[in-house]
Design a protein around this motif. Structure first.
Motif, PDB file in Angstrom:
ATOM      1  N   MET A   1       0.832  -1.171   0.000  1.00  0.00           N
ATOM      2  CA  MET A   1       0.000   0.000   0.000  1.00  0.00           C
ATOM      3  C   MET A   1       0.886   1.247   0.000  1.00  0.00           C
ATOM      4  O   MET A   1       1.824   1.352   0.783  1.00  0.00           O
ATOM      5  CB  MET A   1      -0.904  -0.020   1.240  1.00  0.00           C
ATOM      6  CG  MET A   1      -1.758   1.212   1.343  1.00  0.00           C
ATOM      7  SD  MET A   1      -3.026   1.175   2.616  1.00  0.00           S
ATOM      8  CE  MET A   1      -2.068   1.030   4.092  1.00  0.00           C
ATOM      9  N   LYS A   2       0.568   2.182  -0.866  1.00  0.00           N
ATOM     10  CA  LYS A   2       1.315   3.431  -0.928  1.00  0.00           C
ATOM     11  C   LYS A   2       1.034   4.278   0.297  1.00  0.00           C
ATOM     12  O   LYS A   2      -0.075   4.311   0.802  1.00  0.00           O
ATOM     13  CB  LYS A   2       0.913   4.253  -2.156  1.00  0.00           C
ATOM     14  CG  LYS A   2       1.341   3.701  -3.467  1.00  0.00           C
ATOM     15  CD  LYS A   2       0.931   4.660  -4.568  1.00  0.00           C
ATOM     16  CE  LYS A   2       1.035   4.020  -5.917  1.00  0.00           C
ATOM     17  NZ  LYS A   2       0.579   4.926  -6.977  1.00  0.00           N
ATOM     18  N   SER A   3       2.074   4.965   0.744  1.00  0.00           N
ATOM     19  CA  SER A   3       1.938   5.926   1.834  1.00  0.00           C
ATOM     20  C   SER A   3       2.524   7.247   1.374  1.00  0.00           C
ATOM     21  O   SER A   3       3.473   7.278   0.592  1.00  0.00           O
ATOM     22  CB  SER A   3       2.687   5.453   3.077  1.00  0.00           C
ATOM     23  OG  SER A   3       2.113   4.284   3.584  1.00  0.00           O
ATOM     24  N   GLU A  24       6.169   2.939  -0.904  1.00  0.00           N
ATOM     25  CA  GLU A  24       5.619   1.787  -0.198  1.00  0.00           C
ATOM     26  C   GLU A  24       6.722   0.787   0.086  1.00  0.00           C
ATOM     27  O   GLU A  24       7.744   0.746  -0.601  1.00  0.00           O
ATOM     28  CB  GLU A  24       4.486   1.143  -0.989  1.00  0.00           C
ATOM     29  CG  GLU A  24       4.887   0.462  -2.255  1.00  0.00           C
ATOM     30  CD  GLU A  24       3.699  -0.148  -2.994  1.00  0.00           C
ATOM     31  OE1 GLU A  24       3.031  -1.043  -2.425  1.00  0.00           O
ATOM     32  OE2 GLU A  24       3.444   0.278  -4.121  1.00  0.00           O
ATOM     33  N   ARG A  26       7.655  -3.235   0.459  1.00  0.00           N
ATOM     34  CA  ARG A  26       7.209  -4.554   0.012  1.00  0.00           C
ATOM     35  C   ARG A  26       8.191  -5.598   0.522  1.00  0.00           C
ATOM     36  O   ARG A  26       9.396  -5.469   0.294  1.00  0.00           O
ATOM     37  CB  ARG A  26       7.190  -4.634  -1.509  1.00  0.00           C
ATOM     38  CG  ARG A  26       6.238  -3.708  -2.182  1.00  0.00           C
ATOM     39  CD  ARG A  26       6.310  -3.903  -3.688  1.00  0.00           C
ATOM     40  NE  ARG A  26       5.464  -2.934  -4.355  1.00  0.00           N
ATOM     41  CZ  ARG A  26       5.706  -2.435  -5.549  1.00  0.00           C
ATOM     42  NH1 ARG A  26       6.771  -2.833  -6.221  1.00  0.00           N
ATOM     43  NH2 ARG A  26       4.891  -1.571  -6.087  1.00  0.00           N
TER      44      ARG A  26
END
Length: 89
Positions: A1-3, A24, A26
């Motif tokens: 999920m991008k932040s 993000e 991973r």
């Protein structure tokens, strides 16, 4: 999920620094394609458009400062995927 991270630093009469970073984390177990090793098991991947080399150096330096926490949270390896870095005035 991008932040999205908003960095704001006020100077003392010399202006200020403002930047928005979208990235993000991973979990990975091998070096991702087109990435740079920051520290054993920690890789930094830039957006396809790239970024200025000094900005890349500062991002890599910042990631290296967090290597202990990242290594503990992702013992198998982690990719820091940068999606966007924009400076604000």
């Amino acid at each position: 999920m991008k932040s999205r991270f908003a960095f704001r630093m006020r100077g003392n009469g010399l202006g200020c620094l403002a930047a928005d970073l979208e990235a993000e984390l991973r979990a990975v177990d091998a070096r991702p394609e087109h990435s740079t090793t920051v520290y054993g098991g920690i890789w930094l991947t830039l957006p396809p458009t790239g970024i200025y080399w000094k900005d890349f150096a500062w991002l890599a330096f910042g990631a290296s400062l967090m290597q202990r926490q990242l290594s503990e949270a992702y013992p198998g390896g982690v990719q820091i995927q940068v999606h966007n870095l924009v400076y604000r005035s």
